[in-house]
Motif scaffolding. Structure first.
Motif, PDB file in Angstrom:
ATOM      1  N   ARG A 353       0.773  -1.458  -0.006  1.00 26.88           N
ATOM      2  CA  ARG A 353      -0.009   0.131   0.052  1.00 26.88           C
ATOM      3  C   ARG A 353       0.898   1.275   0.115  1.00 26.88           C
ATOM      4  N   ARG A 354       2.039   1.267   0.455  1.00 32.64           N
ATOM      5  CA  ARG A 354       2.895   2.467   0.637  1.00 32.64           C
ATOM      6  C   ARG A 354       3.557   2.781  -0.818  1.00 32.64           C
ATOM      7  N   SER A 355       3.999   1.759  -1.715  1.00 30.56           N
ATOM      8  CA  SER A 355       4.429   1.930  -2.792  1.00 30.56           C
ATOM      9  C   SER A 355       3.495   1.919  -4.060  1.00 30.56           C
ATOM     10  N   LYS A 356       2.187   1.406  -3.500  1.00 25.91           N
ATOM     11  CA  LYS A 356       1.153   1.046  -4.647  1.00 25.91           C
ATOM     12  C   LYS A 356       1.779   0.053  -5.667  1.00 25.91           C
ATOM     13  N   ASP A 357       2.777  -0.500  -5.412  1.00 25.04           N
ATOM     14  CA  ASP A 357       3.150  -1.513  -6.324  1.00 25.04           C
ATOM     15  C   ASP A 357       3.077  -3.132  -5.871  1.00 25.04           C
ATOM     16  N   ILE A 358       3.472  -3.982  -6.867  1.00 23.67           N
ATOM     17  CA  ILE A 358       3.368  -5.305  -6.312  1.00 23.67           C
ATOM     18  C   ILE A 358       5.028  -5.534  -5.916  1.00 23.67           C
TER      19      ILE A 358
END
Length: 606
Positions: A353-358
């Motif tokens: 959730r912090r980087s919005k990445d996998i």
């Protein structure tokens, strides 16, 4: 715990989508509290109650269903499993009643679950779907809660207008509505076609991407079909369309999604590869990432933007769950779930959730068999029974009799069923007033299923029904007889194993009396031993003209046979299906069933 609102499923608009289009829909649902045991995990500080930093997104995927609502028969309905001791066993698999059960069971305990497909959901379908222009399959996919799919080449079998109808609904333009008082509603999931554009405007004919969202977790999907689609579908239905480069298109829309704040991206790509083993559980990352797989997908995966977190692929009907290095050298998951609903892939994408990445290092994926030892999904059974009742008067009609299985083995250059179909086409086009054909050529991809002697229906052993014949030849291509010189005929054979077909040869099935040698120890066009090419024992004369029977797909240069477009004096006959059923009726009875044709027309040197 908050109440769970209903999912919102919005289909994309057809033929009016630009590069900067907003999302075609989103799925929004409240989630269970972030307690232990959920898929919403990690340090919750700063993310709100029940919203830990890391979330496991379950991606369920499949590809190349081809309208196989009922369990596929014969070898088409089996997968191979390699045991720990190296031995293998086959497992009966597939059938949408079982696929629904497996997917629904897999979703349990996974609040963040999305289901995606990589094209060819329709087209080349068995009769229970194909007879109704695949409306039953779209209805089944809606019930399966498919969230998104790319288009494949078979979505264009009936042209772009019919694909638009699959998305938007409405009755068939010539066949009308199939059920009284009911109008086809179309797909409740968006079909994506980022690289299929209108030549005049450059705009995609379908939505290029879709953003799935749940409780703040966003995953973008980009859908493309293989660039070579135009070479393997009938030209008439795709006039005015352009099929763009897969890599360039995916990278283009990756940037579009990033600008919208979506950093977790999955590419749905109807192009694939060939693993070194036919077992669905083969480890294609041994000895290293992607070492056990070859084919177009390898080059594509190595060039697609590193921002794409996983590739769900199809087209080759193979099973694999590999990691292939991206342009930065980091392994990236690339999957395919065979075909006909025999497998599904379960991939875990860990979302930060912090980087919005996998978190790519945490991605895991595996193929699972759609076994038939589970309870059938009752809603799917009712759906199939409803359409079978409508099809029954046509489907159950006997058209011939066979003495044994007439198989269509994928790993053989010459196939008994291919021989039978080529013979039927030659007989149908041989009379002088029907075309005067001297030989027939049949594309292997047009033979969709084996003829099984002991079918599962109630018609009895050896009976071939219209429904079974339709499953074998579902395209109803019109047959043609054309003039080709001997030189063009030899070039046709060479194009089976050279040019676009060099890496994955497309060996034409040939009628009786036409023989040649295929030397696989050589490369490219040299694999055809020119001196061995004969018709009824006589060497083909390069300067002589021959009358050749083939379907309109081949006559238009389909499957990479460009030389066939140079034909002359075309005469159009009946459909391939009509010729097939006529041949079965003429050459078999209940007391004298047709024996599977012998092979030996193509001599293969290995």
């Amino acid at each position: 715990m908050a109440a769970t609102p209903k999912k919102k499923r919005t289909a994309g608009r057809i033929l009016a989508v630009g590069a900067g289009l907003a999302t075609v829909g989103a799925l929004v649902a409240a989630l269970p509290a972030g307690a232990s045991g959920t898929k919403d995990r990690g340090d919750a500080r700063g993310y709100g109650y029940g919203q830990g930093r890391y979330v496991d997104v379950q991606l369920l995927s499949f590809n190349d269903l081809h309208g196989n609502l009922e369990p596929p028969t014969g070898s088409a309905g089996r997968v191979t499993h390699t045991n720990e001791d190296g031995t293998t066993r086959t497992i009966d698999a597939g059938g949408v009643e079982y696929l629904a059960t497996h997917l629904r069971e897999a979703r349990k305990g996974n609040p963040y679950s999305v289901t995606a497909a990589a094209g060819d959901m329709v087209g080349a379908s068995p009769l229970v779907s194909g007879l109704f222009h695949d409306e039953p399959t779209i209805e089944a996919l809606n019930r399966l809660k498919l969230d998104v799919s790319s288009v494949g080449n078979h979505e264009f079998d009936e042209g772009a207008r019919e694909l638009a109808r699959m998305q938007n609904g409405g009755c068939h333009p010539t066949a009308g509505c199939f059920e009284e008082g009911k109008r086809f509603k179309g797909a409740r999931f968006p079909y994506l076609a980022a690289n299929v554009t209108k030549e005049k405007t450059g705009k995609p004919i379908l939505d290029p991407y879709f953003i799935w969202e749940r409780n703040g977790v966003k995953v973008g999907f980009i859908g493309v079909t293989l660039e070579g689609t135009a070479d393997i579908v009938s030209a008439e239905g795709i006039k005015g369309l352009k099929f763009g480069d897969e890599i360039e298109t995916i990278n283009k829309y990756t940037k579009v999604l990033e600008r919208k704040g979506v950093k977790s991206i999955v590419a749905l790509l109807h192009e694939g590869g060939a693993p070194a083993s036919g077992s669905y559980n083969y480890n294609c990352d041994s000895p290293g990432p992607g070492d056990g797989i070859s084919g177009p997908i390898v080059d594509i995966a190595k060039k697609v933007s590193p921002q794409v977190d996983a590739l769900v692929t199809g087209h080759t009907h193979q099973a694999y769950a590999c990691t292939i290095p991206d342009p930065s050298g980091k392994p990236r998951t690339v999957t395919s779930a065979a075909s006909f609903g025999k497998l599904y892939t379960d991939t875990t994408l860990t979302y930060d959730r912090r980087s919005k990445d996998i978190v790519r290092t945490a991605v895991s994926s595996a193929n699972h068999v759609v076994t038939r030892d589970v309870a059938k999904a009752e809603d799917m059974t009712r759906l199939i029974d409803r359409w079978k009742t409508l099809a029954a008067p046509i489907a159950s009609r006997p058209v011939g009799y066979i003495a044994g299985d007439v198989d269509n083995p994928a790993d053989a250059a010459e196939k008994p069923l291919g021989n039978l179909i080529a013979d039927a086409q030659l007989e149908g086009m041989a009379p002088a007033d029907k075309g005067g054909a001297q030989l027939a050529l049949m594309n292997p991809g047009g033979v969709r299923a084996p003829l099984v002697h002991k079918a599962s229906g109630a018609e009895g052993d050896g009976v071939v029904t219209y429904g079974e014949a339709y499953t074998v030849q579902p395209f109803t291509n019109m047959m043609t007889a054309v003039d080709l010189t001997g030189a063009q005929l030899i070039t046709t054979l060479q194009q089976q194993v050279s040019g676009p077909n060099q890496a994955a040869p497309k060996i034409l099935q040939v009628s009786k009396g036409f023989t040649y040698t295929l030397d696989m120890t050589k490369a490219g066009a040299d694999r055809i031993v020119v001196s061995s090419v004969k018709l009824n024992g006589e060497a083909i004369d390069p300067s002589k003209t021959y009358r050749v029977a083939m379907n309109e797909f081949l006559a238009g240069g389909g499957d990479g046979f460009a030389v066939l477009k140079e034909h002359k004096n075309k005469l159009v006959g009946a459909s391939d299906l009509d010729m097939f059923t006529a041949y079965l009726a003429a050459h078999s009875t209940a007391s004298a069933p047709l024996a599977p044709p012998a092979t030996g027309r193509i001599t293969v040197v290995k």
